[in-house]
Design an enzyme around this catalytic site. Structure first.
Site: not given
Length: 319
Positions: A12, A73, A104-105, A127, A129, A131, A173
């Site tokens: 993202g 992605r 992370d990915g 990100t 998020d 996270d 998320r």
């Protein structure tokens, strides 16, 4: 070969990527490196969408959200045969260092790529998020929080005028960071996040009492990762609390917008540390930020580990 360095964005987009991309070009040249752009993330790496970057390529982009070099992605990058193609493309340009803005990915993919082909890299957590384990701050978070703040301030005006409850859904998320911080900084009446179990029945009598004593509206901030649908929360306000309710899903507006000064500054600093780390010989690392400042961490310390929210912030919500 070690003088060529490339940057790509994966996953993202966030506001703050363009300031980081801009400084990547400027700082690379300052350090005697030749900067390259990899357009559209790992997809561009596979398709050899790679070009040398100049000052002209980044002029005027610092005020813009998103990313000039695109993001994606990539399912193809999960396959070994496409990673081999990616390595050949980097070799064509004599690139042996990568700076990657992602999550992370993206970092897990890089770890595999490094182990297979030895392309050294440094990841920059990017990100909204927030996270990613091991860092308290990810690029883009401040802009996202300010977009949410502005939206909440506007919604509050309408909520007060019409005596309504508004249920506002934030992104994140499975991480409730955006919702939690927005709740604490907006003075909303209810916050629901995945990390904290909740029972709406416990709020009914208190909210009814507040209405009886003159409250005209409620703001409820919910993270997209909670078990209930946002519309169900609105129905609860109407049926159990007794106030008309509306739902606002903020969605992708949280990811865009003019980057805040803080995200611009953090982009600048993240890039400095990433490039310096690669020059100093770091092979595979992620630049993280905490109360002690910037530090390098391994992929194993960052990727695939669930991040816990700040206990101090959670305590305000639980209380």
């Amino acid at each position: 070969m070690d003088n060529n360095i490339a940057i790509l964005c994966s996953g993202g987009d966030v506001s703050g990527m363009n300031p980081a991309v801009k400084h990547f070009v400027e700082y690379s040249i300052q350090k005697g490196l030749t900067p390259y752009f990899i357009y559209d993330g790992y997809e561009g790496l596979i398709d050899n969408n790679i070009e040398q970057a100049t000052y002209a390529d980044v002029a005027g982009i610092i005020t813009k959200g998103g990313t000039k070099i695109g993001s994606a992605r990539s399912k193809r990058f999960l396959e070994k045969k496409y990673r081999k193609i990616a390595k050949k493309n980097l070799d064509k340009h004599n690139i042996n260092m990568l700076v990657v803005l992602g999550g992370d990915g993206s970092f897990r993919g890089l770890d595999i790529f490094y182990k297979e082909h030895g392309i050294k890299f440094c990841g920059i957590p990017s990100t909204i998020d927030n996270d990613i384990n091991g860092t308290e701050y990810c690029l883009g978070v401040d802009t996202a929080l300010n977009v949410i703040r502005s939206a909440l301030d506007s919604i509050r005006d309408t909520a007060s005028s019409f005596k309504r409850a508004f249920v506002i859904e934030t992104m994140g998320r499975d991480c409730g960071y955006l919702a939690l911080v927005s709740h604490l900084t907006s003075g909303s009446e209810l916050c629901l996040i995945p990390e904290v179990p909740y029972n709406l029945e416990l709020y009914v009598n208190e909210f009814k009492k507040q209405l009886h004593h003159g409250r005209r509206y409620f703001l409820a901030i919910v993270s997209e990762g909670i078990e209930q649908d946002t519309n169900e929360i609105a129905e609860w306000f109407e049926k159990e609390v007794g106030i008309e309710a509306r739902v606002t899903v903020l969605g992708h507006i949280q990811r865009g917008g003019n980057p805040t000064s803080y995200d611009r500054l953090m982009g600048y600093k993240f890039v400095n540390y990433a490039i310096d780390a690669l020059i100093m010989g770091e092979q595979e690392s992620v630049i993280c930020y905490d109360k002690n400042g910037f530090n390098l961490k391994s992929i194993d310390e960052v990727a695939g580990i669930k991040k816990d929210l700040d206990p101090e912030l959670l305590q305000y919500l639980i209380d």
